[in-house]
Design a protein around this motif. Sequence first.
Motif, PDB file in Angstrom:
ATOM      1  N   ALA A 103     -65.131 -59.838  12.980  1.00  0.00           N
ATOM      2  CA  ALA A 103     -66.362 -60.587  12.652  1.00  0.00           C
ATOM      3  C   ALA A 103     -66.948 -61.361  13.711  1.00  0.00           C
ATOM      4  O   ALA A 103     -67.935 -62.054  13.858  1.00  0.00           O
ATOM      5  CB  ALA A 103     -65.963 -61.383  11.421  1.00  0.00           C
ATOM      6  N   ASP A 104     -66.067 -61.670  14.916  1.00  0.00           N
ATOM      7  CA  ASP A 104     -66.478 -62.659  16.069  1.00  0.00           C
ATOM      8  C   ASP A 104     -67.446 -61.829  16.963  1.00  0.00           C
ATOM      9  O   ASP A 104     -68.334 -62.635  17.835  1.00  0.00           O
ATOM     10  CB  ASP A 104     -65.469 -62.824  16.870  1.00  0.00           C
ATOM     11  N   ILE A 105     -67.822 -60.389  16.584  1.00  0.00           N
ATOM     12  CA  ILE A 105     -68.644 -59.799  17.628  1.00  0.00           C
ATOM     13  C   ILE A 105     -70.172 -60.204  16.997  1.00  0.00           C
ATOM     14  O   ILE A 105     -71.080 -60.331  18.007  1.00  0.00           O
ATOM     15  CB  ILE A 105     -68.725 -58.195  17.394  1.00  0.00           C
ATOM     16  N   ALA A 106     -70.390 -60.570  15.852  1.00  0.00           N
ATOM     17  CA  ALA A 106     -71.710 -60.833  15.614  1.00  0.00           C
ATOM     18  C   ALA A 106     -72.414 -62.323  15.893  1.00  0.00           C
ATOM     19  O   ALA A 106     -73.265 -62.138  16.442  1.00  0.00           O
ATOM     20  CB  ALA A 106     -71.579 -61.047  13.844  1.00  0.00           C
ATOM     21  N   PRO A 107     -71.555 -63.046  15.897  1.00  0.00           N
ATOM     22  CA  PRO A 107     -72.027 -64.594  16.763  1.00  0.00           C
ATOM     23  C   PRO A 107     -72.155 -64.242  18.126  1.00  0.00           C
ATOM     24  O   PRO A 107     -72.994 -64.719  18.851  1.00  0.00           O
ATOM     25  CB  PRO A 107     -70.849 -65.479  16.291  1.00  0.00           C
ATOM     26  N   LEU A 108     -71.327 -63.399  18.645  1.00  0.00           N
ATOM     27  CA  LEU A 108     -71.433 -63.085  20.040  1.00  0.00           C
ATOM     28  C   LEU A 108     -72.885 -62.392  20.485  1.00  0.00           C
ATOM     29  O   LEU A 108     -73.643 -62.840  21.220  1.00  0.00           O
ATOM     30  CB  LEU A 108     -70.309 -62.127  20.668  1.00  0.00           C
ATOM     31  N   MET A 109     -73.132 -61.582  19.654  1.00  0.00           N
ATOM     32  CA  MET A 109     -74.167 -60.646  19.814  1.00  0.00           C
ATOM     33  C   MET A 109     -75.625 -61.581  19.635  1.00  0.00           C
ATOM     34  O   MET A 109     -76.646 -61.661  20.476  1.00  0.00           O
ATOM     35  CB  MET A 109     -74.531 -59.559  19.070  1.00  0.00           C
TER      36      MET A 109
ATOM     37  N   GLY B 146     -80.092 -64.800  21.382  1.00  0.00           N
ATOM     38  CA  GLY B 146     -80.775 -66.249  21.047  1.00  0.00           C
ATOM     39  C   GLY B 146     -81.205 -66.423  19.530  1.00  0.00           C
ATOM     40  O   GLY B 146     -82.429 -66.878  19.436  1.00  0.00           O
ATOM     41  N   VAL B 147     -80.468 -65.311  18.707  1.00  0.00           N
ATOM     42  CA  VAL B 147     -81.241 -65.547  17.402  1.00  0.00           C
ATOM     43  C   VAL B 147     -80.149 -66.437  16.488  1.00  0.00           C
ATOM     44  O   VAL B 147     -79.099 -66.468  16.853  1.00  0.00           O
ATOM     45  CB  VAL B 147     -81.159 -64.033  16.762  1.00  0.00           C
ATOM     46  N   PRO B 148     -80.495 -66.639  15.408  1.00  0.00           N
ATOM     47  CA  PRO B 148     -79.532 -67.370  14.455  1.00  0.00           C
ATOM     48  C   PRO B 148     -78.269 -66.665  14.074  1.00  0.00           C
ATOM     49  O   PRO B 148     -78.355 -65.515  14.000  1.00  0.00           O
ATOM     50  CB  PRO B 148     -80.502 -67.740  13.327  1.00  0.00           C
ATOM     51  N   ILE B 149     -77.336 -67.077  14.214  1.00  0.00           N
ATOM     52  CA  ILE B 149     -76.036 -66.485  13.502  1.00  0.00           C
ATOM     53  C   ILE B 149     -76.130 -66.275  12.306  1.00  0.00           C
ATOM     54  O   ILE B 149     -76.388 -67.027  11.365  1.00  0.00           O
ATOM     55  CB  ILE B 149     -74.626 -67.523  13.770  1.00  0.00           C
ATOM     56  N   PRO B 150     -75.911 -64.777  11.837  1.00  0.00           N
ATOM     57  CA  PRO B 150     -75.919 -64.388  10.209  1.00  0.00           C
ATOM     58  C   PRO B 150     -75.302 -65.870   9.486  1.00  0.00           C
ATOM     59  O   PRO B 150     -74.252 -66.088   9.745  1.00  0.00           O
ATOM     60  CB  PRO B 150     -75.212 -63.308  10.237  1.00  0.00           C
TER      61      PRO B 150
END
Length: 914
Positions: free
Chosen positions: A325-331, A336-340
């Motif tokens: 799940a850490d890959i989502a905030p990394l991407m 520069g998009v909001p973290i889900p």
Amino acid sequence: MRMITFFLVGLIVHVVFFLSIFDIYFTSPLVHGMTPQATPLAPPASRLVLVVGDGLRADSLFTLLHNGSSRAPYLRNVIEERGTWGVSHTRVPTESRPGHVALIAGFYEDVSAVAKGWKENPVEFDSVFNESRHTWCWGSPDILPMFAKGASGDHVYTHTYPAEEEDFASTDASRLDSWVFTQVKSFFQSAKSNSSLRASLLEDKNIFFLHLLGIDTNGHAHRPVSQEYLDNIGLVDTGIAELVSIVEDFFNYDGRTAYVFTSDHGMTNWGSHGAGHPSETLTPLVVWGAGVQNAHRVTEPQSYNDGYLQDWKLEHLRRVDVNQADIAPLMASLIGVPIPVNSVGVLPLLYLNNSDQFKAETMYTNAIQVLEQFKMKMTQKKETTLSFLFTPYHTPFHSPLSVSHQISLCQSLISHALEGLVYYHTYDRFFLGCSVVLGFVGWTSYVVLVILKTHAGLNRHPSLVKLHCWYFSCVLVITMFLLIQRSPVTYYIYCLLPVPVWYSVLRESGTLTDLIRSAPSLPLWKCLGYFVLVAFGIELLVVSFFHRAMLTVGLAVLSVWPFLSGLFGKAKFRSLSWFLGCLCLAAFPLMPVVGREPIIHLVTCAGILTLFTSACYLWSSRHRAPLRLSDRQQFVTQMIHVAVCAYVPYLTHSSLQQKQGLPLLNQIISWTTLASSMIVPLLSSTRLFHRLLSIFLSLTATYLLLSTGSEALFPPVLSWLMFVWINIEQEAMLAQGVSGRQELSTIDFSANIDITKIRQLKLDDIRRSYFFSVNFLVICSHFLHLVSLFSSFDPASVYCFLTVFNPFIMGGLMMWKVIIPFIIVMCTFETIQVATQLSSRSLFLIVLVISDLMALHFFFLVQDYGSWLDIGTSISHYVIVMSMTIFLMLLSVVTHIFTTQRLILWRRPKMHFP
């Protein structure tokens, strides 16, 4: 009518108990209404390319060849020169849907979502794709649509191949990945002449997603150690190298593209995935490009003690492991998009190549995003709980302003917020658990009282004094309490169900009083001995779920029953047959049920064994129960059919190994056999052994088509033991001096039961019920990997029926494979009920009590701490036992019809004589 009512009420009660586990442990963790959080600083990348190699194991990518070279030279060069690498740790179930949700949405979807399909969303969730400006996706029709449907607006574009392309019998499954690379290449080529598309591509915050299913398909079809699987990795590596070249050329090498390569899950050596083996949970992660830290060389030993660094020859390069799940905030941070908003991932800072200020700001954004979920969860729970009952989660939260530039404090804040999310998510767990346990105990008590009232001559009228007042008072108080708290509808069911159950128990309190008064006249020591043995036996069955070898011990103990009970002196041959049958069956719990290569020759041997035992029965019964011509013809036809079905798996797997696909004739035979398996036995005689033989031949034919190895021997061995059990119970009745004993060869299932010959329960009937429960649990144990189908997907068992990926048809076929041995045992139990002149309800109620006590035991063993594999295992045990109870209730009706009814397709015309 009373029996039907009792059956329906019992079924409803157990369905409620079964569903309660999903409300307690499998509810969706998502909350809505949070504000998306984004880092205010300029991102390092304008676009991101995400490539997911479905089913790729970490060791398969990182391990070097014998000559020291890599099967993925481009990615190896990225790791050594210009990127950061590590292992992405997945959670169970290691399936494609939850894996992609964790990667792209940042949260771990509840297990129940797997059963709801790969294309549909049981809940709406935010994702990196949804937060992007545009996302273009290429790949499988089973994965891409769920992210398009979950996106707000129309900015996620999917390009998929037809579902029938996902064929495990394909000559070259890597063509699925070639299709994706070809489509991407054509896409960028067409964008050069399409001004509107080119303008969209030149905008920032864009994502390109390539889902590569070929590796997973080749792994299922040929195993991960096969050349097909390994060559597919090389094809993907070459495709990625070409993809990077095309992308960089299109954007004029502006250095604003970030690349992420990973996998949704791994795969075992035998080609399955879904559980928690390291080969399934360790997946590769390689990140490079804009904003990503270059390869960092280290001279000191790293803190990883798993031995992989040395095996992969990567101990000189810094390894950065992450949770999936850490890959989502990394991407999200890279572009520069909001973290889900529902992400529980923690930004892995070691992957970023940027200023300390940027790292602090992105970590602060991550912390606020998780904290927003915590606040929303707390608010929702506070609004639905009475103020004097609400217990807030106490944690040393710091003010967000004081940690805006303190990365360590942000990480601490995230950790506490995640703990708080779990706290409020499980807030009602104890309350619901108490309600379910109260209902469980009440139902079991009621069934025991019904047995005693029916068979102990205790017919005292129920006591209704003041019960009605208490009943309606309890219902009113509980309803008002739940209304004030605005509880979900299911809470009313769980909390109100114990009220009528305990009302029924209290109505039968007179029965218990009469039993206590008659205690001096009962054989107390014998009763106490039986109950102690049954309690010990139930504990043995419970332990067998954790240590399968205990079933072997239990069957070994059961094998000496005729010698201890004195039956050996009266039925030596049957006693020895029972002894050998138990020992043969005891070997199956020791056999590996997963982690093996198909051994098709054992399927053929099982077919031969089936034919041999059937022929022996027909020869031995030629005098005891002579066959009519029509029955003899049907049995010969069925035996020929079994011989064909024993050979079809060999032909099918040979054809697949030669990459010639699934032969159409084999597929027709398989589906025809499946469709007729429940019809053909109804054409045979309803004489006891004639009908049982027809059922055995029909079901075994289907079972052989669904087998790949030693499990094919299970039905013949099980049927042999069931046949001996029926006969030896007759000897046990004779030893007990039961009058009116009927010869087995003369029993007809369809004959009307003489009610005057129905006897009362005896203590020995508890032993019969326990034997039945043991046989059920042996089957559950031996086929646990099939009962837990969605936790371990291996399609090899269904290759005779289809090879194109279809999770629901494949799952249905595998579940039917599990059901077949259950039907054999249930038919045997039906036979024993008829042969021992006992009401079918009586033995069934004893089995029900044993099963419910086991289920209650497992309910207390359910845990929500420790590893996810431990949590999933503890829950699955409860689900299996509860499924067995509900399944037993339904199957008892089915097998009654299966044994007593007969179809007559034609009748001979009557001859008229003048």
